[in-house]
Design an enzyme around this catalytic site. Sequence first.
Site, PDB file in Angstrom:
ATOM      1  N   GLY A  58     -20.707   6.735   2.068  1.00  0.00           N
ATOM      2  CA  GLY A  58     -19.548   6.799   1.178  1.00  0.00           C
ATOM      3  C   GLY A  58     -20.115   6.815  -0.174  1.00  0.00           C
ATOM      4  O   GLY A  58     -20.884   5.624  -0.525  1.00  0.00           O
ATOM      5  N   GLY A  78     -17.957   7.564  -2.950  1.00  0.00           N
ATOM      6  CA  GLY A  78     -17.163   7.680  -3.964  1.00  0.00           C
ATOM      7  C   GLY A  78     -17.053   6.160  -4.858  1.00  0.00           C
ATOM      8  O   GLY A  78     -18.315   5.687  -5.047  1.00  0.00           O
ATOM      9  N   ASN A  79     -16.021   5.997  -5.295  1.00  0.00           N
ATOM     10  CA  ASN A  79     -16.095   4.760  -6.486  1.00  0.00           C
ATOM     11  C   ASN A  79     -16.893   3.449  -5.600  1.00  0.00           C
ATOM     12  O   ASN A  79     -17.835   3.211  -6.404  1.00  0.00           O
ATOM     13  CB  ASN A  79     -14.641   4.242  -6.834  1.00  0.00           C
ATOM     14  N   ALA A  80     -16.588   3.037  -4.650  1.00  0.00           N
ATOM     15  CA  ALA A  80     -17.062   1.808  -4.556  1.00  0.00           C
ATOM     16  C   ALA A  80     -18.604   1.905  -3.916  1.00  0.00           C
ATOM     17  O   ALA A  80     -19.525   1.335  -4.402  1.00  0.00           O
ATOM     18  CB  ALA A  80     -16.544   1.229  -3.089  1.00  0.00           C
ATOM     19  N   GLY A  81     -18.924   2.963  -3.156  1.00  0.00           N
ATOM     20  CA  GLY A  81     -20.308   3.183  -2.649  1.00  0.00           C
ATOM     21  C   GLY A  81     -21.191   3.677  -3.667  1.00  0.00           C
ATOM     22  O   GLY A  81     -22.430   3.204  -3.938  1.00  0.00           O
ATOM     23  N   LYS A  87       0.894  -1.307  -0.063  1.00  0.00           N
ATOM     24  CA  LYS A  87      -0.088  -0.044  -0.010  1.00  0.00           C
ATOM     25  C   LYS A  87       0.728   1.259  -0.079  1.00  0.00           C
ATOM     26  O   LYS A  87       2.179   0.951   0.508  1.00  0.00           O
ATOM     27  CB  LYS A  87      -1.031  -0.053   1.263  1.00  0.00           C
TER      28      LYS A  87
END
Length: 263
Positions: A137, A139-142, A31
């Site tokens: 959230g 963003g991309n995932a949510g 990471k």
Amino acid sequence: HENVDLDEVKSLAFWMTFKCAVVNLPLGGAKGGVNCNPKELSEKEIEDISRQYVRKFVDYLGPEKDIPAPDVNTNSKIMDIMTDEYEKLTHDNRKAAFTGKSLQNNGSEGRDTATAQGGIFILEEKFQDLKTIAIQGFGNAGRMAANLLKSRFKIIAVSDSKGGIYNKSGLDIDEVIEIKDNTGSVINYNAEKITNNKLLELDCDILIPAALENSITNKNADNIKAKLILELANGPTTPEADEILFKKNIKLIPDILANSGGV
């Protein structure tokens, strides 16, 4: 993100190692991050930081070493910039050193939806009888999760960094996405305004924390009413909260399985 620090990056690298093992992928786990708030930076400043990141780490990056991927506040444009800088420095034009690139730059189809899609496959496998969802959230995932789930579930609440919206009859996710794109936040959608913390405590079947780590703690775990938690964020539930949820018989699909679709 402005809260990135060494401890967080170490923890996330540890998670990534186990995530790859859980889904039986022949990858290690690493990471990285930059401590900054990209919302306060110009596009030129973001590009400069992205290129400088690659210059600093170039000896440790590559298809046989470490392959960075997008996460919070990164997108295909940033991954394209990093790929370009890597090619300039190494003369390696295979485009295999970074994931999350744009499709025209040898990116993978489905990468944008992969994290959310992986979690949804798990929901479909085991929990088809549940109906209502709250997503922290956007963003991309949510956002992708909301878009993929909207036809089969009633999504009653979503939120982003500025706050949340709630309607027990369900939200029009297409309209929420349009408003988020046009105004920068979901809170401009016509629904009851709630805080991110309040969203976590709503009466719903499925709670999807898809924002940052440590969202569910020993301070709010007792107030969680969901029957199931699907962790699309990395580490949204603290160990202390995990024990409380277990005692309350709330099922939890942990991040190392739930969001492993991204890997």
